[in-house]
Design a protein around this motif. Structure first.
Motif, short mmCIF file in Angstrom:
data_model
loop_
_atom_site.label_atom_id
_atom_site.label_comp_id
_atom_site.label_asym_id
_atom_site.label_seq_id
_atom_site.Cartn_x
_atom_site.Cartn_y
_atom_site.Cartn_z
N GLU A 50 0.83 -1.20 0.00
CA GLU A 50 0.00 0.00 0.00
C GLU A 50 0.87 1.26 0.00
O GLU A 50 0.58 2.23 -0.70
CB GLU A 50 -0.93 0.01 1.21
CG GLU A 50 -2.07 -0.97 1.12
CD GLU A 50 -2.92 -0.99 2.38
OE1 GLU A 50 -2.81 -0.04 3.19
OE2 GLU A 50 -3.71 -1.93 2.55
N ALA A 52 3.91 1.49 -1.14
CA ALA A 52 4.54 1.58 -2.46
C ALA A 52 3.55 2.12 -3.48
O ALA A 52 3.90 2.97 -4.32
CB ALA A 52 5.08 0.22 -2.90
N ALA A 53 2.29 1.65 -3.42
CA ALA A 53 1.26 2.14 -4.33
C ALA A 53 1.01 3.63 -4.09
O ALA A 53 0.86 4.41 -5.05
CB ALA A 53 -0.03 1.35 -4.16
N VAL A 55 3.17 5.79 -2.87
CA VAL A 55 4.35 6.51 -3.37
C VAL A 55 4.29 6.60 -4.89
O VAL A 55 4.56 7.66 -5.47
CB VAL A 55 5.64 5.83 -2.89
CG1 VAL A 55 6.85 6.35 -3.64
CG2 VAL A 55 5.81 6.01 -1.39
N ARG A 56 3.91 5.48 -5.55
CA ARG A 56 3.78 5.51 -7.01
C ARG A 56 2.72 6.52 -7.44
O ARG A 56 2.91 7.28 -8.39
CB ARG A 56 3.43 4.12 -7.55
CG ARG A 56 4.63 3.23 -7.78
CD ARG A 56 4.26 1.99 -8.59
NE ARG A 56 3.23 1.16 -7.96
CZ ARG A 56 3.45 0.23 -7.03
NH1 ARG A 56 4.68 0.01 -6.62
NH2 ARG A 56 2.46 -0.46 -6.52
N GLY A 57 1.60 6.55 -6.73
CA GLY A 57 0.54 7.52 -7.04
C GLY A 57 1.04 8.94 -6.88
O GLY A 57 0.77 9.80 -7.74
N GLU A 59 4.15 9.90 -7.06
CA GLU A 59 5.13 10.15 -8.12
C GLU A 59 4.42 10.45 -9.43
O GLU A 59 4.83 11.34 -10.18
CB GLU A 59 6.05 8.94 -8.29
CG GLU A 59 7.07 8.79 -7.18
CD GLU A 59 7.91 7.52 -7.31
OE1 GLU A 59 7.50 6.61 -8.06
OE2 GLU A 59 8.95 7.46 -6.64
N GLU A 60 3.33 9.72 -9.73
CA GLU A 60 2.57 9.97 -10.95
C GLU A 60 1.95 11.36 -10.91
O GLU A 60 1.97 12.09 -11.91
CB GLU A 60 1.50 8.90 -11.14
CG GLU A 60 2.06 7.54 -11.53
CD GLU A 60 1.00 6.44 -11.54
OE1 GLU A 60 -0.19 6.75 -11.26
OE2 GLU A 60 1.36 5.29 -11.82
N GLN A 61 1.38 11.72 -9.76
CA GLN A 61 0.78 13.05 -9.63
C GLN A 61 1.85 14.13 -9.78
O GLN A 61 1.63 15.15 -10.44
CB GLN A 61 0.10 13.21 -8.27
CG GLN A 61 -1.19 12.43 -8.14
CD GLN A 61 -1.78 12.55 -6.75
OE1 GLN A 61 -1.18 13.09 -5.83
NE2 GLN A 61 -3.00 12.03 -6.59
#
Length: 158
Positions: A50, A52-53, A55-57, A59-61
Protein backbone atom coordinates in the motif's frame (compact mmCIF):
# COMPACT_ATOMS: atom_id res chain seq x y z
CA UNK A 1 26.16 -27.25 28.00
CA UNK A 2 29.30 -27.12 30.02
CA UNK A 3 28.74 -23.43 30.57
CA UNK A 4 25.31 -24.05 32.09
CA UNK A 5 26.70 -26.63 34.50
CA UNK A 6 29.36 -24.25 35.69
CA UNK A 7 26.80 -21.45 35.99
CA UNK A 8 24.62 -23.65 38.22
CA UNK A 9 27.58 -24.68 40.32
CA UNK A 10 28.83 -21.11 40.77
CA UNK A 11 25.53 -19.45 41.52
CA UNK A 12 23.81 -22.42 43.08
CA UNK A 13 20.83 -22.45 40.81
CA UNK A 14 18.78 -25.58 40.34
CA UNK A 15 16.65 -26.11 37.29
CA UNK A 16 13.26 -26.12 39.08
CA UNK A 17 14.09 -23.25 41.39
CA UNK A 18 15.45 -21.24 38.48
CA UNK A 19 12.25 -21.63 36.48
CA UNK A 20 10.14 -20.64 39.49
CA UNK A 21 12.31 -17.55 40.14
CA UNK A 22 12.08 -16.53 36.49
CA UNK A 23 8.33 -16.94 36.49
CA UNK A 24 8.03 -14.55 39.45
CA UNK A 25 10.53 -11.89 38.35
CA UNK A 26 10.36 -11.69 34.54
CA UNK A 27 7.47 -10.58 32.41
CA UNK A 28 6.63 -13.24 29.94
CA UNK A 29 5.74 -12.09 26.42
CA UNK A 30 3.50 -14.32 24.43
CA UNK A 31 5.34 -16.08 21.71
CA UNK A 32 3.50 -15.79 18.42
CA UNK A 33 2.13 -18.93 16.93
CA UNK A 34 3.15 -19.92 13.37
CA UNK A 35 -0.24 -18.93 11.91
CA UNK A 36 -0.09 -15.59 13.72
CA UNK A 37 3.41 -14.97 12.34
CA UNK A 38 2.28 -15.52 8.74
CA UNK A 39 -0.74 -13.20 9.30
CA UNK A 40 1.60 -10.52 10.66
CA UNK A 41 3.97 -10.97 7.74
CA UNK A 42 1.10 -10.78 5.27
CA UNK A 43 -0.21 -7.63 6.97
CA UNK A 44 3.27 -6.10 6.88
CA UNK A 45 3.62 -6.98 3.20
CA UNK A 46 0.19 -5.49 2.53
CA UNK A 47 1.24 -2.28 4.31
CA UNK A 48 4.45 -2.15 2.30
CA UNK A 49 2.50 -2.73 -0.94
CA UNK A 50 0.00 0.00 0.00
CA UNK A 51 2.84 2.38 0.85
CA UNK A 52 4.54 1.58 -2.46
CA UNK A 53 1.26 2.14 -4.33
CA UNK A 54 0.78 5.46 -2.51
CA UNK A 55 4.35 6.51 -3.37
CA UNK A 56 3.78 5.51 -7.01
CA UNK A 57 0.54 7.52 -7.04
CA UNK A 58 2.33 10.54 -5.59
CA UNK A 59 5.13 10.15 -8.12
CA UNK A 60 2.57 9.97 -10.95
CA UNK A 61 0.78 13.05 -9.63
CA UNK A 62 4.10 14.87 -9.31
CA UNK A 63 5.07 13.86 -12.86
CA UNK A 64 1.69 15.08 -14.16
CA UNK A 65 2.04 18.33 -12.23
CA UNK A 66 5.55 18.80 -13.64
CA UNK A 67 4.30 18.08 -17.16
CA UNK A 68 1.45 20.60 -16.72
CA UNK A 69 3.89 23.16 -15.34
CA UNK A 70 6.26 22.62 -18.28
CA UNK A 71 3.35 22.91 -20.72
CA UNK A 72 2.23 26.14 -19.08
CA UNK A 73 5.80 27.45 -19.03
CA UNK A 74 6.18 26.62 -22.74
CA UNK A 75 2.86 28.33 -23.54
CA UNK A 76 3.88 31.37 -21.52
CA UNK A 77 7.27 31.47 -23.26
CA UNK A 78 5.53 31.42 -26.65
CA UNK A 79 3.20 34.21 -25.55
CA UNK A 80 6.18 36.16 -24.24
CA UNK A 81 8.02 35.70 -27.54
CA UNK A 82 4.94 36.89 -29.45
CA UNK A 83 4.63 39.86 -27.10
CA UNK A 84 8.32 40.65 -27.52
CA UNK A 85 7.91 40.51 -31.31
CA UNK A 86 4.90 42.84 -31.05
CA UNK A 87 6.83 45.24 -28.85
CA UNK A 88 9.78 45.21 -31.23
CA UNK A 89 7.44 45.77 -34.21
CA UNK A 90 5.70 48.62 -32.37
CA UNK A 91 9.05 50.17 -31.44
CA UNK A 92 10.16 49.97 -35.09
CA UNK A 93 6.89 51.59 -36.20
CA UNK A 94 7.33 54.28 -33.54
CA UNK A 95 10.89 55.00 -34.72
CA UNK A 96 9.65 55.16 -38.32
CA UNK A 97 6.82 57.49 -37.33
CA UNK A 98 9.20 59.69 -35.32
CA UNK A 99 11.58 59.86 -38.31
CA UNK A 100 8.66 60.74 -40.59
CA UNK A 101 7.45 63.40 -38.16
CA UNK A 102 10.96 64.80 -38.06
CA UNK A 103 11.11 64.86 -41.86
CA UNK A 104 7.67 66.45 -42.11
CA UNK A 105 8.63 69.04 -39.49
CA UNK A 106 11.75 69.90 -41.47
CA UNK A 107 9.73 70.03 -44.70
CA UNK A 108 7.12 72.23 -43.01
CA UNK A 109 9.80 74.60 -41.74
CA UNK A 110 11.32 74.71 -45.23
CA UNK A 111 7.90 75.36 -46.76
CA UNK A 112 7.24 78.12 -44.21
CA UNK A 113 10.59 79.70 -45.10
CA UNK A 114 9.78 79.46 -48.81
CA UNK A 115 6.31 80.91 -48.20
CA UNK A 116 7.81 83.76 -46.23
CA UNK A 117 10.27 84.48 -49.04
CA UNK A 118 7.44 84.33 -51.61
CA UNK A 119 5.38 86.76 -49.52
CA UNK A 120 8.35 89.13 -49.36
CA UNK A 121 8.85 88.87 -53.12
CA UNK A 122 5.12 89.35 -53.69
CA UNK A 123 5.13 92.45 -51.49
CA UNK A 124 8.13 93.80 -53.43
CA UNK A 125 6.38 93.09 -56.75
CA UNK A 126 3.17 94.72 -55.50
CA UNK A 127 5.20 97.79 -54.50
CA UNK A 128 6.86 97.82 -57.93
CA UNK A 129 3.45 97.45 -59.60
CA UNK A 130 2.01 100.26 -57.54
CA UNK A 131 4.97 102.45 -58.47
CA UNK A 132 4.60 101.50 -62.14
CA UNK A 133 0.86 102.20 -62.04
CA UNK A 134 1.57 105.61 -60.47
CA UNK A 135 4.17 106.36 -63.16
CA UNK A 136 1.70 105.24 -65.83
CA UNK A 137 -1.03 107.45 -64.35
CA UNK A 138 1.42 110.33 -64.11
CA UNK A 139 2.51 109.72 -67.70
CA UNK A 140 -1.12 109.62 -68.87
CA UNK A 141 -1.82 112.81 -67.03
CA UNK A 142 1.25 114.43 -68.61
CA UNK A 143 0.21 113.24 -72.05
CA UNK A 144 -3.28 114.55 -71.50
CA UNK A 145 -1.83 117.89 -70.42
CA UNK A 146 0.30 117.97 -73.57
CA UNK A 147 -2.70 117.08 -75.72
CA UNK A 148 -4.75 119.77 -74.02
CA UNK A 149 -1.96 122.30 -74.44
CA UNK A 150 -1.65 121.46 -78.11
CA UNK A 151 -5.38 121.81 -78.62
CA UNK A 152 -5.46 125.17 -76.97
CA UNK A 153 -2.54 126.41 -79.04
CA UNK A 154 -3.79 125.23 -82.39
CA UNK A 155 -6.74 126.84 -84.04
CA UNK A 156 -9.42 124.50 -84.75
CA UNK A 157 -10.34 124.21 -88.23
CA UNK A 158 -13.97 124.42 -88.87
Amino acid sequence: MEFLKRYRDIYGVDGDEDQERRANSVVAFPTPQPAQRSDNAAAALNLVAEAAAAVRGLEEQAAEAIARARHLADALMKKLEVADARVEHAENKLRDAEAEVSQLTAASAEANNALSMLRQRLAAREAELAAAEKRAADAEAAIQNIVDAIRTQLPLAK
